[in-house]
Design a protein around this motif. Structure first.
Motif, PDB file in Angstrom:
ATOM      1  N   LEU A  63       0.830  -1.197   0.000  1.00 48.29           N
ATOM      2  CA  LEU A  63       0.000   0.000   0.000  1.00 48.29           C
ATOM      3  C   LEU A  63       0.870   1.254   0.000  1.00 48.29           C
ATOM      4  O   LEU A  63       1.939   1.286   0.619  1.00 48.29           O
ATOM      5  CB  LEU A  63      -0.911   0.021   1.228  1.00 48.29           C
ATOM      6  CG  LEU A  63      -2.039  -1.015   1.276  1.00 48.29           C
ATOM      7  CD1 LEU A  63      -2.757  -0.932   2.618  1.00 48.29           C
ATOM      8  CD2 LEU A  63      -3.018  -0.819   0.151  1.00 48.29           C
TER       9      LEU A  63
ATOM     10  N   THR B 254       1.772   5.212   0.914  1.00 49.57           N
ATOM     11  CA  THR B 254       1.703   5.931   2.192  1.00 49.57           C
ATOM     12  C   THR B 254       0.342   6.579   2.376  1.00 49.57           C
ATOM     13  O   THR B 254      -0.230   6.568   3.476  1.00 49.57           O
ATOM     14  CB  THR B 254       2.809   6.996   2.244  1.00 49.57           C
ATOM     15  OG1 THR B 254       4.085   6.363   2.060  1.00 49.57           O
ATOM     16  CG2 THR B 254       2.799   7.723   3.583  1.00 49.57           C
TER      17      THR B 254
ATOM     18  N   ASP C 154      -2.610   5.574   1.090  1.00 46.53           N
ATOM     19  CA  ASP C 154      -3.632   4.570   1.374  1.00 46.53           C
ATOM     20  C   ASP C 154      -3.507   4.043   2.796  1.00 46.53           C
ATOM     21  O   ASP C 154      -4.515   3.799   3.471  1.00 46.53           O
ATOM     22  CB  ASP C 154      -3.516   3.421   0.372  1.00 46.53           C
ATOM     23  CG  ASP C 154      -4.009   3.813  -1.005  1.00 46.53           C
ATOM     24  OD1 ASP C 154      -4.608   4.901  -1.125  1.00 46.53           O
ATOM     25  OD2 ASP C 154      -3.792   3.049  -1.961  1.00 46.53           O
ATOM     26  N   LEU C 155      -2.262   3.832   3.243  1.00 39.89           N
ATOM     27  CA  LEU C 155      -2.077   3.330   4.609  1.00 39.89           C
ATOM     28  C   LEU C 155      -2.553   4.351   5.634  1.00 39.89           C
ATOM     29  O   LEU C 155      -3.230   4.001   6.612  1.00 39.89           O
ATOM     30  CB  LEU C 155      -0.597   2.992   4.826  1.00 39.89           C
ATOM     31  CG  LEU C 155      -0.256   2.199   6.088  1.00 39.89           C
ATOM     32  CD1 LEU C 155      -1.000   0.875   6.111  1.00 39.89           C
ATOM     33  CD2 LEU C 155       1.243   1.964   6.177  1.00 39.89           C
ATOM     34  N   ASN C 156      -2.229   5.626   5.424  1.00 37.43           N
ATOM     35  CA  ASN C 156      -2.714   6.675   6.330  1.00 37.43           C
ATOM     36  C   ASN C 156      -4.235   6.778   6.281  1.00 37.43           C
ATOM     37  O   ASN C 156      -4.887   6.977   7.314  1.00 37.43           O
ATOM     38  CB  ASN C 156      -2.085   8.010   5.954  1.00 37.43           C
ATOM     39  CG  ASN C 156      -0.611   8.073   6.290  1.00 37.43           C
ATOM     40  OD1 ASN C 156      -0.128   7.347   7.157  1.00 37.43           O
ATOM     41  ND2 ASN C 156       0.129   8.931   5.608  1.00 37.43           N
TER      42      ASN C 156
ATOM     43  N   ARG D 211      -6.407   4.396   5.643  1.00 33.72           N
ATOM     44  CA  ARG D 211      -7.015   3.267   6.363  1.00 33.72           C
ATOM     45  C   ARG D 211      -6.961   3.479   7.870  1.00 33.72           C
ATOM     46  O   ARG D 211      -7.966   3.308   8.580  1.00 33.72           O
ATOM     47  CB  ARG D 211      -6.303   1.976   5.972  1.00 33.72           C
ATOM     48  CG  ARG D 211      -6.756   0.757   6.755  1.00 33.72           C
ATOM     49  CD  ARG D 211      -6.149  -0.503   6.190  1.00 33.72           C
ATOM     50  NE  ARG D 211      -6.713  -0.801   4.874  1.00 33.72           N
ATOM     51  CZ  ARG D 211      -6.269  -1.780   4.088  1.00 33.72           C
ATOM     52  NH1 ARG D 211      -5.258  -2.527   4.477  1.00 33.72           N
ATOM     53  NH2 ARG D 211      -6.833  -1.995   2.925  1.00 33.72           N
TER      54      ARG D 211
ATOM     55  N   GLY E  50      -2.698  -4.581  -1.180  1.00 32.97           N
ATOM     56  CA  GLY E  50      -1.452  -4.597  -0.443  1.00 32.97           C
ATOM     57  C   GLY E  50      -0.800  -5.971  -0.455  1.00 32.97           C
ATOM     58  O   GLY E  50      -1.223  -6.894  -1.159  1.00 32.97           O
TER      59      GLY E  50
ATOM     60  N   GLU F 271      -0.173  -7.222   4.921  1.00 29.02           N
ATOM     61  CA  GLU F 271      -1.076  -6.076   5.055  1.00 29.02           C
ATOM     62  C   GLU F 271      -2.534  -6.509   4.931  1.00 29.02           C
ATOM     63  O   GLU F 271      -3.397  -6.017   5.665  1.00 29.02           O
ATOM     64  CB  GLU F 271      -0.751  -5.041   3.987  1.00 29.02           C
ATOM     65  CG  GLU F 271       0.563  -4.302   4.230  1.00 29.02           C
ATOM     66  CD  GLU F 271       0.917  -3.370   3.091  1.00 29.02           C
ATOM     67  OE1 GLU F 271       1.770  -2.482   3.296  1.00 29.02           O
ATOM     68  OE2 GLU F 271       0.354  -3.537   1.991  1.00 29.02           O
TER      69      GLU F 271
ATOM     70  N   ASP G 200      -5.328  -6.187   7.844  1.00 26.09           N
ATOM     71  CA  ASP G 200      -6.597  -5.499   7.582  1.00 26.09           C
ATOM     72  C   ASP G 200      -7.787  -6.375   7.947  1.00 26.09           C
ATOM     73  O   ASP G 200      -8.756  -5.911   8.552  1.00 26.09           O
ATOM     74  CB  ASP G 200      -6.656  -5.111   6.101  1.00 26.09           C
ATOM     75  CG  ASP G 200      -8.013  -4.554   5.716  1.00 26.09           C
ATOM     76  OD1 ASP G 200      -8.487  -3.625   6.390  1.00 26.09           O
ATOM     77  OD2 ASP G 200      -8.601  -5.053   4.741  1.00 26.09           O
TER      78      ASP G 200
END
Length: 386
Positions: free
Chosen positions: A38, A40, A42-44, A46, A204, A208, A212
């Motif tokens: 993922l 940065t 997309d991770l933030n 989520r 991801g 990941e 999730d």
């Protein structure tokens, strides 16, 4: 064409042909779908979306507790239960989507839809009596928090596009009642041409994806007990039993138990009548509990069916997207290979023709040069002296 450029081009062609031959004979080279981690953003998205959802649900619960405390209007209490249940359910559903940006956009849209629903002149403007201002304040604060979160997640150059999309969704699909049922935001995103957010890029890596899945299971597990209690209380209220009536029934049962104990000590002959009264009260309570349990089990069943359908739909979409990416990769590889083969064949034919021409020219020169030399030497010897 310059001879140097011509030979450099032929050298490139031979190099490409050699690489293709080496790849064709190597058994260790294989193609597979890459695990793309993922980004940065997309991770933030989520992490921050799920954190916002938890605060959103807590704010709604606090507002609902403030309304029910000391409120006697049955309609307001019922609307409060529906409000708390609908907001919690939809927030959890929006925050647990598989694509991080779709999850954030859905959560952002939910906050704006709720704020618009409770605004003056709309359907939810007069549902909570004297507490309407408190509900509207919570909706305003959550909408502002969602806007602030969007500015943190989305890059400035893309913010306007996402904000306009969410505004279009809120305007096109408003909330109509306290169940907060809404149209899927992914459908509008695909219609509006949001192809840059690909589902396969939102999966991801395997760790990941597993993390999730564990987070989503925990979120549903934390939300299920409170939602079940809300559904049970709402079912009892819809059946005509308020929270105060249930407490009164239990208090009456305690008094009858005390009466039964007193009668048993003083007049055993009246015990039979007391037991009959207790049996009647117990049967009434058991009937209510059975009805509530049945409705709760039906609610559990509906939630399980919806969750299974959501998981299956997301899995099917992921497989379709992955298959499309694989097909596109295969087509690109085949097209590149065909182009390389056609180009190499064309250059090889031209090279072969040139080699043949050079061999003919060399043969003509090699065979004709001795004859020409002998002819001119003989002619020079026969010529009479001048």
């Amino acid at each position: 064409m310059c001879p140097g450029k011509m030979w450099r081009r032929r050298g490139k062609v031979f190099t490409i042909a050699a690489l293709l031959a080496a790849l064709g004979g190597c058994s260790l080279v294989s193609l597979k779908s890459p695990e793309r981690p993922l980004s940065t953003r997309d991770l933030n998205a989520r992490i921050l979306t799920r954190e916002y959802s938890a605060h959103f649900i807590a704010a709604v619960e606090k507002c609902a507790d403030g309304i029910t405390e000391g409120e006697g209007d049955a309609a307001v209490l019922t609307n409060t239960l529906r409000f708390e249940l609908g907001a919690s359910t939809q927030s959890v559903r929006a925050a647990t989507q598989i694509a991080p940006m779709m999850s954030f956009l859905d959560t952002w849209a939910l906050a704006l839809q709720m704020n618009a629903f409770f605004a003056e002149g709309n359907t939810g403007a007069n549902l909570f009596g004297a507490h309407q201002a408190a509900v509207r304040e919570v909706a305003d604060v959550q909408a502002q928090n969602a806007d602030a979160l969007a500015e943190r997640i989305i890059a400035p150059k893309e913010f306007k596009k996402y904000r306009d999309f969410v505004a279009t969704y809120v305007r096109r699909y408003p909330i109509h009642d306290l169940s907060f049922e809404r149209a899927p935001i992914v459908d509008l995103w695909s219609l509006e041409g949001g192809a840059e957010v690909k589902l396969v890029d939102s999966l991801g890596t395997i760790p990941e994806a597993m993390s999730d899945f564990a987070d989503r299971v925990q979120i549903y597990g934390d939300a299920l007990p409170s939602q079940t209690l809300l559904k049970t209380e709402l079912a009892l209220r819809d059946s005509g039993y308020s929270r105060l009536e249930i407490r009164e029934e239990l208090a009456q049962l305690d008094r009858r138990f005390d009466r039964m104990a007193s009668v048993a000590e003083n007049t055993p002959e009246l015990m039979h009548d007391a037991v009959a009264d207790v049996r009647k009260t117990l049967i009434t309570i058991i009937d209510k509990v059975n009805q509530s349990t049945t409705e709760m089990m039906l609610a559990f069943h509906d939630e399980r069916v919806e969750l299974t359908a959501d998981v299956q739909a997301e899995r099917a979409k992921a497989l379709v997207a992955l298959d499309e990416q694989r097909k596109a990769l295969t087509l690109d590889a085949a097209r590149i290979s065909n182009q390389v083969v056609v180009t190499a064949g064309r250059e090889l034919r031209r090279l072969a023709l040139l080699v043949v021409l050079l061999l003919v020219l060399f043969s003509v020169v090699a065979l004709g040069l001795p004859f020409a030399a002998g002819y001119f030497v003989g002619r020079g010897r026969r010529a009479p002296p001048g």
